[in-house]
Every structure is written in C-alpha cells, then in structure tokens.
Design a protein around this motif. Sequence first.
Motif, PDB file in Angstrom:
ATOM      1  N   ALA A  94       0.836  -1.210   0.000  1.00  0.00           N
ATOM      2  CA  ALA A  94       0.000   0.000   0.000  1.00  0.00           C
ATOM      3  C   ALA A  94       0.873   1.262   0.000  1.00  0.00           C
ATOM      4  CB  ALA A  94      -0.942  -0.004   1.203  1.00  0.00           C
ATOM      5  N   GLU A  95       1.935   1.266   0.797  1.00  0.00           N
ATOM      6  CA  GLU A  95       2.828   2.426   0.831  1.00  0.00           C
ATOM      7  C   GLU A  95       3.559   2.594  -0.498  1.00  0.00           C
ATOM      8  OE1 GLU A  95       5.154   3.394   4.423  1.00  0.00           O
ATOM      9  OE2 GLU A  95       4.169   1.614   5.281  1.00  0.00           O
ATOM     10  N   MET A  96       3.952   1.486  -1.098  1.00  0.00           N
ATOM     11  CA  MET A  96       4.631   1.563  -2.386  1.00  0.00           C
ATOM     12  C   MET A  96       3.668   2.059  -3.466  1.00  0.00           C
ATOM     13  SD  MET A  96       7.791   0.950  -1.862  1.00  0.00           S
ATOM     14  CE  MET A  96       8.398   0.758  -3.544  1.00  0.00           C
ATOM     15  N   ARG A  97       2.420   1.612  -3.417  1.00  0.00           N
ATOM     16  CA  ARG A  97       1.428   2.097  -4.393  1.00  0.00           C
ATOM     17  C   ARG A  97       1.174   3.593  -4.201  1.00  0.00           C
ATOM     18  NH1 ARG A  97      -0.241  -1.814  -7.415  1.00  0.00           N
ATOM     19  NH2 ARG A  97      -0.294  -3.946  -6.677  1.00  0.00           N
ATOM     20  N   ARG A  98       1.090   4.037  -2.949  1.00  0.00           N
ATOM     21  CA  ARG A  98       0.903   5.469  -2.686  1.00  0.00           C
ATOM     22  C   ARG A  98       2.092   6.256  -3.233  1.00  0.00           C
ATOM     23  NH1 ARG A  98      -0.926   5.492   2.288  1.00  0.00           N
ATOM     24  NH2 ARG A  98       1.090   5.340   3.271  1.00  0.00           N
ATOM     25  N   TRP A  99       3.308   5.745  -3.018  1.00  0.00           N
ATOM     26  CA  TRP A  99       4.510   6.392  -3.543  1.00  0.00           C
ATOM     27  C   TRP A  99       4.455   6.464  -5.072  1.00  0.00           C
ATOM     28  CZ3 TRP A  99       8.631   3.531  -6.054  1.00  0.00           C
ATOM     29  CH2 TRP A  99       9.739   4.304  -6.393  1.00  0.00           C
ATOM     30  N   ILE A 100       4.093   5.357  -5.718  1.00  0.00           N
ATOM     31  CA  ILE A 100       3.994   5.347  -7.178  1.00  0.00           C
ATOM     32  C   ILE A 100       2.952   6.363  -7.637  1.00  0.00           C
ATOM     33  CG2 ILE A 100       3.272   3.984  -9.189  1.00  0.00           C
ATOM     34  CD1 ILE A 100       4.426   1.498  -7.687  1.00  0.00           C
ATOM     35  N   GLU A 101       1.778   6.318  -7.021  1.00  0.00           N
ATOM     36  CA  GLU A 101       0.678   7.187  -7.458  1.00  0.00           C
ATOM     37  C   GLU A 101       0.931   8.658  -7.144  1.00  0.00           C
ATOM     38  OE1 GLU A 101      -2.643   5.307  -5.522  1.00  0.00           O
ATOM     39  OE2 GLU A 101      -2.469   3.515  -6.795  1.00  0.00           O
ATOM     40  N   VAL A 123       5.813   9.174  -8.056  1.00  0.00           N
ATOM     41  CA  VAL A 123       6.331   8.770  -9.364  1.00  0.00           C
ATOM     42  C   VAL A 123       5.405   9.226 -10.488  1.00  0.00           C
ATOM     43  CG1 VAL A 123       7.041   6.808 -10.785  1.00  0.00           C
ATOM     44  CG2 VAL A 123       7.548   6.806  -8.327  1.00  0.00           C
ATOM     45  N   ILE A 124       4.105   8.930 -10.364  1.00  0.00           N
ATOM     46  CA  ILE A 124       3.146   9.340 -11.397  1.00  0.00           C
ATOM     47  C   ILE A 124       2.641  10.755 -11.120  1.00  0.00           C
ATOM     48  CG2 ILE A 124       0.870   8.872 -12.394  1.00  0.00           C
ATOM     49  CD1 ILE A 124       1.475   5.857 -11.920  1.00  0.00           C
ATOM     50  N   GLY A 125       2.280  11.023  -9.866  1.00  0.00           N
ATOM     51  CA  GLY A 125       1.703  12.326  -9.523  1.00  0.00           C
ATOM     52  C   GLY A 125       2.618  13.498  -9.819  1.00  0.00           C
ATOM     53  N   LEU A 126       3.906  13.341  -9.588  1.00  0.00           N
ATOM     54  CA  LEU A 126       4.875  14.401  -9.887  1.00  0.00           C
ATOM     55  C   LEU A 126       5.506  14.221 -11.266  1.00  0.00           C
ATOM     56  CD1 LEU A 126       6.753  14.648  -6.443  1.00  0.00           C
ATOM     57  CD2 LEU A 126       4.957  16.163  -7.324  1.00  0.00           C
ATOM     58  N   ASN A 127       5.087  13.164 -11.953  1.00  0.00           N
ATOM     59  CA  ASN A 127       5.608  12.833 -13.280  1.00  0.00           C
ATOM     60  C   ASN A 127       7.125  12.621 -13.255  1.00  0.00           C
ATOM     61  OD1 ASN A 127       5.181  12.216 -15.999  1.00  0.00           O
ATOM     62  ND2 ASN A 127       5.695  14.305 -16.636  1.00  0.00           N
ATOM     63  N   SER A 176       1.492   4.481 -17.778  1.00  0.00           N
ATOM     64  CA  SER A 176       0.898   3.555 -18.747  1.00  0.00           C
ATOM     65  C   SER A 176       1.003   2.104 -18.286  1.00  0.00           C
ATOM     66  CB  SER A 176       1.519   3.738 -20.134  1.00  0.00           C
ATOM     67  OG  SER A 176       2.881   3.377 -20.118  1.00  0.00           O
ATOM     68  N   VAL A 177       2.139   1.697 -17.726  1.00  0.00           N
ATOM     69  CA  VAL A 177       2.256   0.303 -17.272  1.00  0.00           C
ATOM     70  C   VAL A 177       1.533   0.091 -15.944  1.00  0.00           C
ATOM     71  CG1 VAL A 177       4.349  -0.226 -18.571  1.00  0.00           C
ATOM     72  CG2 VAL A 177       4.551   0.679 -16.247  1.00  0.00           C
ATOM     73  N   TYR A 178       1.470   1.133 -15.132  1.00  0.00           N
ATOM     74  CA  TYR A 178       0.791   1.009 -13.831  1.00  0.00           C
ATOM     75  C   TYR A 178      -0.713   0.817 -14.007  1.00  0.00           C
ATOM     76  CZ  TYR A 178      -0.330   1.928  -8.935  1.00  0.00           C
ATOM     77  OH  TYR A 178      -0.784   1.824  -7.640  1.00  0.00           O
ATOM     78  N   VAL A 179      -1.323   1.614 -14.866  1.00  0.00           N
ATOM     79  CA  VAL A 179      -2.773   1.505 -15.053  1.00  0.00           C
ATOM     80  C   VAL A 179      -3.157   0.204 -15.755  1.00  0.00           C
ATOM     81  CG1 VAL A 179      -3.177   3.996 -14.994  1.00  0.00           C
ATOM     82  CG2 VAL A 179      -2.830   2.860 -17.200  1.00  0.00           C
ATOM     83  N   LYS A 180      -2.216  -0.407 -16.453  1.00  0.00           N
ATOM     84  CA  LYS A 180      -2.473  -1.699 -17.107  1.00  0.00           C
ATOM     85  C   LYS A 180      -2.112  -2.877 -16.193  1.00  0.00           C
ATOM     86  CE  LYS A 180      -0.674   0.082 -21.278  1.00  0.00           C
ATOM     87  NZ  LYS A 180       0.229  -0.136 -22.387  1.00  0.00           N
ATOM     88  N   ASN A 181      -1.796  -2.593 -14.927  1.00  0.00           N
ATOM     89  CA  ASN A 181      -1.410  -3.639 -13.955  1.00  0.00           C
ATOM     90  C   ASN A 181      -0.219  -4.463 -14.423  1.00  0.00           C
ATOM     91  OD1 ASN A 181      -3.291  -3.044 -11.927  1.00  0.00           O
ATOM     92  ND2 ASN A 181      -4.888  -4.110 -13.071  1.00  0.00           N
ATOM     93  N   GLN A 182       0.751  -3.800 -15.029  1.00  0.00           N
ATOM     94  CA  GLN A 182       1.959  -4.477 -15.487  1.00  0.00           C
ATOM     95  C   GLN A 182       3.151  -4.218 -14.566  1.00  0.00           C
ATOM     96  OE1 GLN A 182       2.051  -2.682 -19.386  1.00  0.00           O
ATOM     97  NE2 GLN A 182       1.075  -4.465 -20.323  1.00  0.00           N
ATOM     98  N   VAL A 183       2.872  -3.623 -13.397  1.00  0.00           N
ATOM     99  CA  VAL A 183       3.908  -3.367 -12.400  1.00  0.00           C
ATOM    100  C   VAL A 183       3.731  -4.379 -11.281  1.00  0.00           C
ATOM    101  CG1 VAL A 183       4.854  -1.720 -10.743  1.00  0.00           C
ATOM    102  CG2 VAL A 183       3.981  -0.906 -12.948  1.00  0.00           C
TER     103      VAL A 183
END
Length: 187
Positions: free
Chosen positions: A15-22, A25-29, A36-43
């Motif tokens: 959960a913490e790693m997903r929050r960090w990614i969202e 990593v993604i939120g701050l670009n 693209s890979v995160y929303v396709k569940n490829q991570v």
Amino acid sequence: MSENTQAPSDEQVQAEMRRWIEQAVIGLNLCPFAKSVYVKNQVRIVVSRARNIDALLDDLDRELELLKTTPAEQVDTTLLVHPTLFPDFFVFNDFLNVVDEVLEEHELEGVIQVAPFHPAFQFEDTEPDDADNLTNRAPYATLHLLREDSIDRAVESGDSAEDIVERNLKTVRALGLEGWKRLLSGQ
C-alpha cells in the motif's frame, strides 16, 4: 529497527509503495512512462522477507527469471522491496555492486536495468537533506527491475533522459523535503 517495532505487513508495504507510485512517481511525473504500465497492472510489487542478503539474492534471481520468461504485456517491470534488511543506505548502496554481478551472471546486461530506491537515498556529493536525493527515495529499500526495451520505447516517444532528470530535479527542489514528506503521508 528496535525490538518493539514490528515490521510492516506485506499489505502495508504494498500500500505504501502504491501510494509512492501514485503520488510521487506518477503524480509528480518523475517517470513519464510509469503511468501507462501502472494503469495496465503491469507493475509487479514483490515484498521480500529474506532474512539475509543471500536469501534476497535468491528472490532477485526468481524475479529476474520471471521477467525474462514473461511477456512485457503481462509484467513490464518489478519492484523488489525489502522493508527491513537495509536500514542503512550505504550498506544498500554497496549491495548494488552485487546486483550488477547478478545481472551479468544471468546474461541480462542490456536487457534488464536495475534502478535503486531507498528512504535515505543519497547521491554522491550531496548532503542527506538535499532535495535532489528525493528523486530516488521510496518508502523502503527497493530494486526496480526495468526492461531495457520498455525504457527505449518510452524514451523514443518522449523526452530525453537528460530532460527528465532536469525536470525531476526542478520538481523536487520546488517541493522540498517537507513537501515530500507531506505528499507521501497523504496530507
């Protein structure tokens, strides 16, 4: 970690790693190709409970083999996370030399790239609280296993690696250490 501190559960770590990614990593670009890979569940986020470095290397071997034998459309990238084994960044940083040897042993140089992340990540010639270090900070010690082909495709369709680094530095410097902490805490 003190005796009274309990290690977080796998679910908490993920959960913490997903929050960090969202959020970061993604939120701050920070990584323009992550969304693209995160929303396709490829991570794939794998929490290691290895009790020592040798056991973590076994986990790394398994994840490298999985990436080698699994199509990118199913699993494009893996985050191998260890919540307790590397409290000291410099020990983790030294371990990265072994990780490079593992890639060579598996004949994956030029196929898989490993990007390191750590809660206390520190680039050479920086101070611990320099905002520049935030680009490689994550909630836990993490080996991000990336397919070189995926990186190449992403870079071809967007900014150069140098442009991304410059933009990231500008972003984290503007955010600062306190802003980073608030972002990851959800405040």
